[in-house]
Write a protein that holds these residues in place. Structure first.
Motif, PDB file in Angstrom:
ATOM      1  N   LEU A   1       1.266  -0.853   0.379  1.00 47.22           N
ATOM      2  CA  LEU A   1       0.049  -0.577   0.422  1.00 47.22           C
ATOM      3  C   LEU A   1       0.782   1.392   0.057  1.00 47.22           C
ATOM      4  CD1 LEU A   1      -3.039  -1.546   2.786  1.00 47.22           C
ATOM      5  CD2 LEU A   1      -2.608  -1.498   0.408  1.00 47.22           C
ATOM      6  N   LEU A   2       0.404   2.569  -0.554  1.00 45.90           N
ATOM      7  CA  LEU A   2       1.289   3.376  -1.932  1.00 45.90           C
ATOM      8  C   LEU A   2       0.417   4.282  -1.057  1.00 45.90           C
ATOM      9  CD1 LEU A   2       3.182   1.252  -2.831  1.00 45.90           C
ATOM     10  CD2 LEU A   2       3.939   2.991  -4.086  1.00 45.90           C
ATOM     11  N   LYS A   3       1.184   5.560  -0.356  1.00 52.59           N
ATOM     12  CA  LYS A   3       0.218   7.044  -0.191  1.00 52.59           C
ATOM     13  C   LYS A   3       0.534   7.298  -1.652  1.00 52.59           C
ATOM     14  CE  LYS A   3       2.714   8.256   4.299  1.00 52.59           C
ATOM     15  NZ  LYS A   3       3.251   8.838   4.871  1.00 52.59           N
ATOM     16  N   ASP A   4       1.510   6.954  -2.779  1.00 53.08           N
ATOM     17  CA  ASP A   4       1.677   7.856  -4.065  1.00 53.08           C
ATOM     18  C   ASP A   4       1.289   6.945  -5.348  1.00 53.08           C
ATOM     19  OD1 ASP A   4       1.062   9.439  -5.871  1.00 53.08           O
ATOM     20  OD2 ASP A   4       2.631  10.965  -5.873  1.00 53.08           O
TER      21      ASP A   4
ATOM     22  N   LEU B   1      -7.167   1.406  -6.032  1.00 49.69           N
ATOM     23  CA  LEU B   1      -7.239   1.745  -5.207  1.00 49.69           C
ATOM     24  C   LEU B   1      -7.940   1.239  -4.093  1.00 49.69           C
ATOM     25  CD1 LEU B   1      -8.014   5.361  -3.892  1.00 49.69           C
ATOM     26  CD2 LEU B   1      -9.574   5.416  -4.691  1.00 49.69           C
TER      27      LEU B   1
ATOM     28  N   ASN C   1      -9.200   1.409  -0.037  1.00 51.40           N
ATOM     29  CA  ASN C   1      -9.487   2.108   0.900  1.00 51.40           C
ATOM     30  C   ASN C   1      -8.728   3.513   0.986  1.00 51.40           C
ATOM     31  OD1 ASN C   1     -11.272   0.748   2.460  1.00 51.40           O
ATOM     32  ND2 ASN C   1      -9.472  -0.845   3.197  1.00 51.40           N
ATOM     33  N   GLY C   2      -8.502   4.529   0.065  1.00 54.67           N
ATOM     34  CA  GLY C   2      -7.863   5.509   0.323  1.00 54.67           C
ATOM     35  C   GLY C   2      -6.450   5.529  -0.170  1.00 54.67           C
ATOM     36  N   ARG C   3      -6.004   4.823  -0.647  1.00 53.68           N
ATOM     37  CA  ARG C   3      -4.343   4.645  -0.965  1.00 53.68           C
ATOM     38  C   ARG C   3      -3.628   4.061  -2.127  1.00 53.68           C
ATOM     39  NH1 ARG C   3      -0.966   2.716   4.704  1.00 53.68           N
ATOM     40  NH2 ARG C   3       0.764   3.836   3.704  1.00 53.68           N
ATOM     41  N   ALA C   4      -3.158   3.720  -2.522  1.00 52.62           N
ATOM     42  CA  ALA C   4      -2.930   3.228  -3.701  1.00 52.62           C
ATOM     43  C   ALA C   4      -2.235   1.467  -3.437  1.00 52.62           C
ATOM     44  CB  ALA C   4      -1.678   3.322  -5.142  1.00 52.62           C
ATOM     45  N   ARG C   5      -3.168   0.252  -3.793  1.00 56.88           N
ATOM     46  CA  ARG C   5      -2.676  -0.910  -3.958  1.00 56.88           C
ATOM     47  C   ARG C   5      -2.225  -1.823  -5.031  1.00 56.88           C
ATOM     48  NH1 ARG C   5      -5.490  -6.131  -1.206  1.00 56.88           N
ATOM     49  NH2 ARG C   5      -4.726  -7.241  -2.223  1.00 56.88           N
TER      50      ARG C   5
ATOM     51  N   ASP D   1       8.872   5.625   0.783  1.00 61.16           N
ATOM     52  CA  ASP D   1       8.799   6.752   0.196  1.00 61.16           C
ATOM     53  C   ASP D   1      10.064   7.709  -0.399  1.00 61.16           C
ATOM     54  OD1 ASP D   1       5.879   6.260   0.097  1.00 61.16           O
ATOM     55  OD2 ASP D   1       5.814   7.811   2.424  1.00 61.16           O
TER      56      ASP D   1
END
Length: 487
Positions: free
Chosen positions: A43-46, A71, A73-77, A130
């Motif tokens: 799971l990445l923020k961006d 996407l 839950n609001g994060r990039a999978r 990150d």
């Protein structure tokens, strides 16, 4: 027959072209070699710049492909299919590294520590590092360019004009004339100046306390004489004032006689070797100790006066990794032909160290005793401590370079305004040592332009950089060094 041969040639060409296309497609297809692997996710923020079916690398070698980016839950999978022969452990890490200034990124994996639980199909990679974005890097480069533009504009407005060049030329001419006049005056009166200074030193050293008393008495006497001359009577001078002045002169002479007696007494004590000063003049051992202390203090003060403290502030931009490397260095130069280099480095690669841990556990799923070999990379500062010696246009350096053993060789040309610097260090961190070559040019006083290649021996870790360095001599710093804390 000729028609059949032509048709056969066309058919053969079509078959070869089809086979070559299939081979090229299989080579270009980045996901063809990892269909039989296992899938993990992170799971990445961006996830900007991360493309589906792009390669995933470990130590610069492709080990898998990206199955999907969606996407969650609001994060990039990011789902990654890893080759079956590549093992990932519970503390494995994933990072997004910039591959070009166009915003393209490459996902890299670190395997983790051997001996821990291996990740299986559907497990999550918990450690995500990150990376800086292209916008942040471009903004930093823009700020640096603005500062350089301001400096260049200021120099152009002052030194770059005809008036500025004429003023500097006039100042240098006047300074040369004044220096020559002073040298000529000193040469003509050298002996007289030496004699005068020696006499003044003898007088102030041996008779200063008594001279103070004598001058005070003379001041009182001249004050009385001035008062007498300022108030004359009709017949001329007042006899009462004259007697008073004579009495004061008598008192002054008595004070002078007492002072001379004190001088004679002090001289007698010195001659007999009594008191601290007397022992100092008679005791040869004490005299030698005092002279040794004076020479030691003189050598120490002279060394501080000769010491040059050069401070360097440097930043490099690494093109392939898209990161900025910063340096703060201090050169302690006691002589022209050698110096000591102290350097603190903020390296985007971090500081890598190896740890060997023996573990004893009661967990039934693990062996009762096993050994872990950990490769730990932390975002810590590196430091350098080197000794440098000049040999003509060359400077050799040896010591610690960026927290590892290292050596270096520098070449100085064009009155030390052009520098070719080489560093070889990093022994033990990787298989091949780290070889860095850089060129420097002082295009403005104290401001250097730097460029070069880092890690030339390793094709996977090689990078190119360009940067700026501000190098100046801080005279106030050497006055603080004697009071700096030491172990």
């Amino acid at each position: 027959m000729r028609t059949i041969s032509t048709a056969a040639k066309v058919g053969f060409f079509a078959i070869v072209t089809t086979a070559a296309g299939a081979m090229i497609y299989r080579f270009v297809d980045k996901s063809s070699g990892s269909r039989d692997g296992y899938v993990v996710y992170a799971l990445l923020k961006d996830a900007m710049g991360v493309a589906k079916n792009s390669q995933v690398r470990m130590a610069g070698i492709p080990v898998g492909t990206i199955e999907s980016v969606r996407l969650d839950n609001g994060r990039a999978r990011v789902d990654i299919r890893v080759n079956r022969d590549v093992a990932l452990y519970d503390d494995a890490s994933l990072s997004k590294v910039m591959s070009s200034l166009l915003g393209e990124y490459v996902v890299t994996l670190a395997p983790g520590t051997q001996g821990k639980r291996e990740l299986r199909d559907g497990d999550e990679v918990h450690v995500v590092v990150d990376a800086p974005t292209t916008d942040q890097i471009l903004k930093d480069v823009s700020d640096i360019a603005k500062d350089v533009q301001k400096v260049s504009r200021s120099l152009a407005e002052t030194v770059g004009t005809n008036q500025g060049r004429d003023d500097i030329k006039a100042i240098l001419t006047n300074l040369a004339q004044v220096t020559e006049s002073l040298n000529q005056t000193v040469r003509e009166n050298r002996e007289s100046i030496r004699t005068t200074l020696a006499n003044i030193e003898n007088i102030t050293t041996h008779s200063q306390p008594e001279l103070v008393k004598i001058l005070e008495n003379v001041r009182v006497l001249t004050s009385d004489v001035r008062d007498m001359l300022a108030k004359p009577d009709a017949e001329g001078q007042n006899p009462g004032d004259i007697r008073e002045i004579v009495g004061r002169v008598n008192n002054a002479s008595k004070s002078l006689e007492s002072a001379l007696q004190n001088i004679d007494s002090v001289a007698g004590r010195l001659e007999r070797g009594e008191g601290t000063l007397g022992k100092l003049t008679k005791d040869e051992h004490l005299i030698n100790e005092v002279e040794g202390v004076a020479e030691t203090v003189g050598d120490f003060v002279g060394g501080l006066n000769r010491l040059q403290t050069h401070v360097g502030l440097r930043s490099d931009y690494l093109f392939l990794t898209g990161s900025v490397k910063s340096y703060v260095e201090l050169r302690l130069q006691p002589r022209e032909d050698k110096y000591y280099l102290v350097e603190i480095v903020n390296d985007p690669r971090g500081l890598t160290r190896f740890e060997q841990v023996d573990v004893r556990t009661t967990n039934p799923n693990d062996p009762p005793a096993y050994r872990e070999v950990r490769t730990v990379t932390t975002n810590s500062f590196r430091f350098s401590l080197q000794f440098a010696q000049n040999f003509g246009p060359f400077t050799g350096r040896f010591g610690i370079k960026e927290s590892t053993g290292g050596t270096g060789l520098d070449l100085h040309l064009f009155q030390n305004r052009f520098e070719l610097r080489q560093d070889l260090f990093g022994f033990g961190e990787v298989v091949l040592p780290r070889w860095r070559v850089s060129l420097g040019y002082e295009f403005v006083n104290r401001l250097w332009l730097m460029a070069g290649v880092d890690d030339m021996l390793s094709p996977d870790r090689r990078d190119y950089f360009v940067g700026m360095q501000l190098l100046f001599n801080d005279e106030d710093l050497k006055s603080v060094l004697p009071f700096a804390p030491s172990p």
